[in-house]
Design an enzyme around this catalytic site. Structure first.
Site, PDB file in Angstrom:
ATOM      1  N   ASP A 353       0.762  -1.114   0.029  1.00 56.82           N
ATOM      2  CA  ASP A 353      -0.102  -0.152   0.086  1.00 56.82           C
ATOM      3  C   ASP A 353       0.823   1.110   0.029  1.00 56.82           C
ATOM      4  O   ASP A 353       1.790   1.381   0.708  1.00 56.82           O
ATOM      5  CB  ASP A 353      -0.956  -0.032   1.122  1.00 56.82           C
ATOM      6  CG  ASP A 353      -1.692   1.037   1.385  1.00 56.82           C
ATOM      7  OD1 ASP A 353      -2.693   1.349   0.454  1.00 56.82           O
ATOM      8  OD2 ASP A 353      -1.610   2.024   2.449  1.00 56.82           O
ATOM      9  N   GLU A 389       1.512  -0.472  -5.114  1.00 56.46           N
ATOM     10  CA  GLU A 389       0.687   0.565  -5.434  1.00 56.46           C
ATOM     11  C   GLU A 389       1.471   1.766  -5.478  1.00 56.46           C
ATOM     12  O   GLU A 389       2.079   2.508  -4.613  1.00 56.46           O
ATOM     13  CB  GLU A 389      -0.413   0.878  -4.198  1.00 56.46           C
ATOM     14  CG  GLU A 389      -1.375   1.879  -4.449  1.00 56.46           C
ATOM     15  CD  GLU A 389      -2.177   2.013  -3.366  1.00 56.46           C
ATOM     16  OE1 GLU A 389      -3.515   2.408  -3.551  1.00 56.46           O
ATOM     17  OE2 GLU A 389      -1.747   2.141  -2.150  1.00 56.46           O
TER      18      GLU A 389
END
Length: 724
Positions: A353, A389
């Site tokens: 993330d 990401e």
């Protein structure tokens, strides 16, 4: 001392500074404790009763070696509950927030006992003070904190399926959302790892054809106070507090081994398990947040602080703080955690993330910083799938295509280009073609492959596929933020009505548009990622930011009347991709190689007349119909790979049908997929007959549709069936 059936404190020795955390002695006579804190002046180990309510004893760790406090305590056995109290200066302006009145979690804990209780006691400062976080709070918080648990180590997992990167088909799912309303899961197991490990659930995913499930965060996370104050909860889980602990609410048995058992179930089915992990921030928030672990252990080391005033945190995550990956001990914590999940829990990779945070060096992103170098040289972590990401919320946070060559990256440009092309925007053909090609303009380097591009149409963060074709505007009022949260640039199209409708013409168009988007996903070069439920007509009723909706808004509806038909189509697409290696090539192709067998280039782009796209075609904003041809130019490695001489994929985003002139070739055509047909079983229109190609060969491409054809130079084979 009584309460644990042991005697502690009579013999405390120096022990070892490694490994970090609590490590039971092999001879069974005690436990070694090691905790990093460069700025502490004293560390106390606090031992609790079996119910976690009574603090039985505080034991000062006697040694301090290389910034690690450590000690060996005789009498400690498996199941012992513990925490830490860490002494040092309370000087927020200098970055120090030590407060021994606060019980702290061990960053290396493998299991926790009890609940996180929302309380002002968990703040190291006086909430009522006008000076806010500058005033020390002297109250004890042991009653509101869970306790760490000493556990026996599990054996190393050796069941990894090792799916090739080019063969990977990702499926993003939420443990609770996927199982909570699944009729095949016993009620008591819904929302748990045991429920996800249900044989019927696993068999469903195997029959769908996916190779790898990507789980939304499963490391121990907690609710943010502002979310809980609204009567909601952190559903997605991007608020981690313990990087080694499986989320307790997902463990039906209460044992961490439940997670590993789930992984082994999927490995037996040949399916990988990949974790979505959050190493960019923790649940402790900004200077006004709680003190639960890292803040109280060594705030100045674990977090990135403003150099002008270390009271404040750098916030590249948008969640209040940023983990300090520049510090070697923090890199050690993260890599130790990752290695634990691979070696002990058995996972096969990670999706990071807000991954640019991991590459920020004072403060810009560098793909060769210490963190990435540590991963690259690690004998365990360098071998697993690593997915970024590639954006965070800080300056220069968008880093698509700039991660190390061995990493995969979520490609939001693929997502947006596909959405915009299929909703009929002009001038998108060239951009759309680049994404179909595996985004070579972004990723291609001598040692980087098309698989580096993780292609997706939807993910947990945004509209579901059904909502993408049903809503022009987000419907997030249930989140309690007056519909101000969530993305506004969704590139969606409701096709004539906002939300659900009884208009069958609109519903037919919506189903066809979904088939267009899904077909694009699975025929494009790169690594496809499917959002769970998109094959089941799942809707979040227009909510494109359901991070706090632990209810029917987010839970997949398995009973939708369209679910079976739509899942059959996805099965057919995945089977198509697996049957035709041209759809997932190892290397980028640029039309330079030509087949000696057919005379076709490895890749070519054709206009609606079946001839090569011209410069004028590419720059004509009104063009919305073109084709991609992929040709086999190499001798296949095995007979199984000799499926076709070429594939032709025709895209028509016009609001009218196109009589598409097929390329003039001396061979045969078969239709494999036609998105204008409702039923997957009818999509392959000529599944037993070949159509001879000639100079007048044409095929009608319906408005807003896509057709995949197979070309054979000679009729040696028939098309394999894609029915499941």
């Amino acid at each position: 001392m009584t309460g644990l059936g042991i005697s502690v404190g009579k013999n405390v020795t120096s022990g070892r500074s490694y490994p970090m955390g609590a490590s039971l002695a092999k001879h069974g006579k005690g436990c070694n404790f090691a905790l990093f804190s460069a700025h502490a002046t004293k560390v106390e180990l606090c031992v609790f009763s079996t119910d976690g309510k009574t603090e039985l004893q505080r034991i000062e760790l006697p040694e301090f070696t290389d910034d690690v406090w450590h000690g060996f305590v005789e009498g400690i056995t498996e199941g012992c509950l513990y925490g830490y109290r860490v002494y040092g200066p309370f000087e927020p302006h200098n970055g120090h927030r030590f407060n021994p009145n606060k019980l702290l979690l061990d960053p290396y804990a493998k299991k926790i006992f009890g609940q996180f209780i929302q309380s002002e006691l968990n703040f190291s400062y006086d909430l009522k003070s006008t000076q806010k976080d500058l005033t020390l709070d002297n109250r004890d918080n042991a009653t509101t904190m869970p306790k760490c648990v000493v556990v026996l180590p599990l054996l190393i997992s050796e069941t990894h399926p090792q799916v090739r990167r080019r063969d990977t088909i990702l499926y993003e799912l939420h443990v609770k959302g996927f199982t909570q309303q699944n009729p095949d899961v016993p009620i008591e197991l819904r929302g748990t790892f045991a429920g996800l490990a249900n044989k019927k659930v696993c068999q469903y995913l195997k029959s769908l054809g996916v190779t790898s499930i990507e789980l939304l965060p499963v490391q121990q996370f907690i609710n943010e106070d502002f979310v809980q104050d609204k009567g909601l909860s952190n559903y997605w889980g991007y608020n981690t507090i313990s990087f080694f602990v499986p989320h307790a609410a997902y463990c039906h048995s209460g044992e961490v081994g439940e997670f590993r058992s789930m992984v082994e179930t999927y490995h037996e089915a040949g399916i990988e398990v990949i974790l979505d992990v959050v190493y960019n921030h923790t649940a402790e928030g900004d200077e006004l947040g709680q003190t639960l672990s890292f803040k109280g252990i060594d705030n100045a080391s674990y977090y990135r602080l403003h150099t002008s005033d270390k009271r404040y945190y750098e916030n590249f995550s948008g969640c209040g703080n940023t983990i300090n990956v520049q510090h070697p001990r923090v890199i050690q914590l993260i890599t130790d955690s990752l290695r634990y999940w691979v070696e002990i829990m058995g996972v096969d990779g990670f999706r990071f993330d807000l991954a640019p945070v991991l590459g920020r060096d004072a403060p810009d992103f560098k793909a060769n910083n210490h963190f990435f170098t540590s991963i690259r040289q690690d004998p365990v972590l360098s071998k697993v799938k690593l997915i970024a990401e590639p954006w965070d919320v800080g300056h220069g946070g968008y880093q698509l295509g700039r991660f190390p060559n061995s990493w995969l990256e979520l490609n939001d440009r693929f997502r947006d280009s596909c959405r915009r092309f299929w909703r009929g925007e002009q001038g998108l053909v060239a951009e759309f073609a680049k994404r179909l090609h595996g985004s070579s303009d972004i990723f291609e380097q001598p040692s980087r492959r098309p698989s580096a591009s993780v292609n997706f149409i939807t993910s947990h963060d945004g509209f579901t596929l059904t909502d993408l074709v049903s809503f022009n505007n987000k419907q997030n009022k249930a989140n309690g933020e007056e519909n101000n949260d969530g993305h506004d640039s969704n590139f969606s199209n409701n096709l004539g009505a906002e939300g659900t409708t009884d208009n069958e013409r609109i519903n037919v168009l919506r189903r066809q548009q979904k088939r267009n988007l899904l077909t694009t996903l699975f025929i494009a070069q790169g690594t496809p990622m499917l959002l769970s439920g998109d094959e089941l007509n799942n809707s979040q009723h227009g909510n494109n930011n359901a991070y706090c909706q632990d209810n029917e808004i987010s839970w997949i509806d398995w009973q939708d009347p369209q679910a079976q038909q739509e899942s059959n189509f996805v099965k057919a697409l995945i089977a198509l991709r697996k049957a035709h290696p041209l759809l997932n090539r190892t290397h980028y192709q640029h039309g330079f190689k030509v087949s000696k067998h057919t005379g076709l280039a490895d890749i070519s782009w054709l206009n609606c007349h079946g001839t090569a796209m011209t410069k004028d075609n590419w720059h004509d904003a009104s063009v919305k119909c073109f084709a991609m041809m992929l040709a086999n130019t190499e001798q296949p490695e095995t007979d199984a790979e000799q499926q076709d001489d070429a594939l032709l994929v025709i895209f028509n985003a016009h609001q009218r049908s196109i009589n598409y002139l097929l390329p003039e070739l001396n061979g045969y055509w078969q239709v494999l997929i036609n998105t204008a047909t409702e039923n997957a079983n009818d999509s392959a229109q000529n599944d037993t007959n070949l159509t001879k190609s000639n100079r007048h060969s044409a095929i009608n491409i319906a408005q807003h549709s896509c057709v995949v054809l197979r070309y054979l130079h000679s009729p040696r084979d028939q098309q394999p069936t894609y029915e499941q």
